[in-house]
Scaffold this motif. Structure first.
Motif, PDB file in Angstrom:
ATOM      1  N   ARG A   3       0.896  -1.282  -0.144  1.00 50.27           N
ATOM      2  CA  ARG A   3       0.833   0.001   0.245  1.00 50.27           C
ATOM      3  C   ARG A   3       0.352   1.133  -0.103  1.00 50.27           C
ATOM      4  NH1 ARG A   3      -5.680  -0.887   0.414  1.00 50.27           N
ATOM      5  NH2 ARG A   3      -5.713  -3.844   0.234  1.00 50.27           N
ATOM      6  N   GLY A   5       1.470   4.933   0.245  1.00 57.30           N
ATOM      7  CA  GLY A   5       0.670   7.133  -0.119  1.00 57.30           C
ATOM      8  C   GLY A   5      -0.214   6.591   1.786  1.00 57.30           C
ATOM      9  N   ARG A   6      -0.502   5.333   2.514  1.00 59.71           N
ATOM     10  CA  ARG A   6      -0.773   5.495   3.634  1.00 59.71           C
ATOM     11  C   ARG A   6       0.103   4.816   4.776  1.00 59.71           C
ATOM     12  NH1 ARG A   6      -5.306   1.862   1.944  1.00 59.71           N
ATOM     13  NH2 ARG A   6      -6.593   2.340   3.810  1.00 59.71           N
ATOM     14  N   LEU A  22      -3.515   0.292   9.003  1.00 64.55           N
ATOM     15  CA  LEU A  22      -3.579   2.086   7.941  1.00 64.55           C
ATOM     16  C   LEU A  22      -3.806   3.240   8.917  1.00 64.55           C
ATOM     17  CD1 LEU A  22      -3.701   0.207   4.897  1.00 64.55           C
ATOM     18  CD2 LEU A  22      -1.917   0.230   6.612  1.00 64.55           C
ATOM     19  N   GLU A  23      -3.493   4.084   8.645  1.00 64.99           N
ATOM     20  CA  GLU A  23      -3.451   5.405   9.265  1.00 64.99           C
ATOM     21  C   GLU A  23      -4.564   5.951   8.659  1.00 64.99           C
ATOM     22  OE1 GLU A  23      -0.023   7.543   9.127  1.00 64.99           O
ATOM     23  OE2 GLU A  23       0.611   7.448  11.042  1.00 64.99           O
ATOM     24  N   ASP A  24      -5.767   5.593   8.545  1.00 63.59           N
ATOM     25  CA  ASP A  24      -6.802   6.453   8.022  1.00 63.59           C
ATOM     26  C   ASP A  24      -8.409   6.075   9.373  1.00 63.59           C
ATOM     27  OD1 ASP A  24      -7.704   3.198   8.000  1.00 63.59           O
ATOM     28  OD2 ASP A  24      -7.624   2.539   5.749  1.00 63.59           O
ATOM     29  N   THR A  28      -9.491  -0.232   8.469  1.00 61.50           N
ATOM     30  CA  THR A  28      -8.281  -0.959   6.876  1.00 61.50           C
ATOM     31  C   THR A  28      -7.347  -1.556   7.551  1.00 61.50           C
ATOM     32  OG1 THR A  28      -8.496   0.795   5.352  1.00 61.50           O
ATOM     33  CG2 THR A  28      -6.602  -1.182   4.880  1.00 61.50           C
TER      34      THR A  28
END
Length: 130
Positions: A3, A5-6, A22-24, A28
């Motif tokens: 992945r 950009g994350r 993930l940093e969202d 995720t």
């Protein structure tokens, strides 16, 4: 799975599985048997949480590891032909957006390999930071 950009917020080991958060929005999660973290130790210690937690002595060692250009994006791209030479370009480029002060982006690229120089192929290398 790769992945881009994350960022990774947390790595959780649960038996033989590893979950990567993930940093969202926190929704995720990637499931794997093993995870390769290709980030300098100091950056890992400062930005990724581990469960179970890493031992204190390992975290201290990681935090003390000097990181040259740890927040830079470094890349090498290989090509079947030196398209930049076809237009009499050296392959060297530099640009910035937003200035280098206050969070601007700066990029530099250069020719990293050329068969006419006795190297095995053609490549451009670059670094982005800011």
């Amino acid at each position: 799975v790769v992945r881009t950009g994350r960022g990774v917020a947390r790595i959780v080991r649960d038996g033989s599985d590893v979950r990567v958060h993930l940093e969202d929005d926190g929704a995720t999660r990637l499931l794997a048997r093993r995870v390769i973290v290709a980030v300098p130790p100091r950056v890992i210690a400062a930005s990724i949480a581990f469960d179970p937690a890493l031992p204190d002595d390992r975290l201290a060692y990681m935090r003390a590891t000097q990181t040259w250009a740890g927040d830079w994006c470094k890349v090498v791209a290989t090509f079947s032909a030196p398209f930049w030479s076809d237009v009499d370009d050296s392959g060297v480029a530099q640009w910035s957006r937003g200035g280098t002060k206050g969070g601007g982006l700066m990029a530099v690229s250069w020719e990293a390999a050329h068969r006419e120089l006795g190297e095995g192929g053609y490549a451009l290398a670059g670094v982005n930071f800011g």
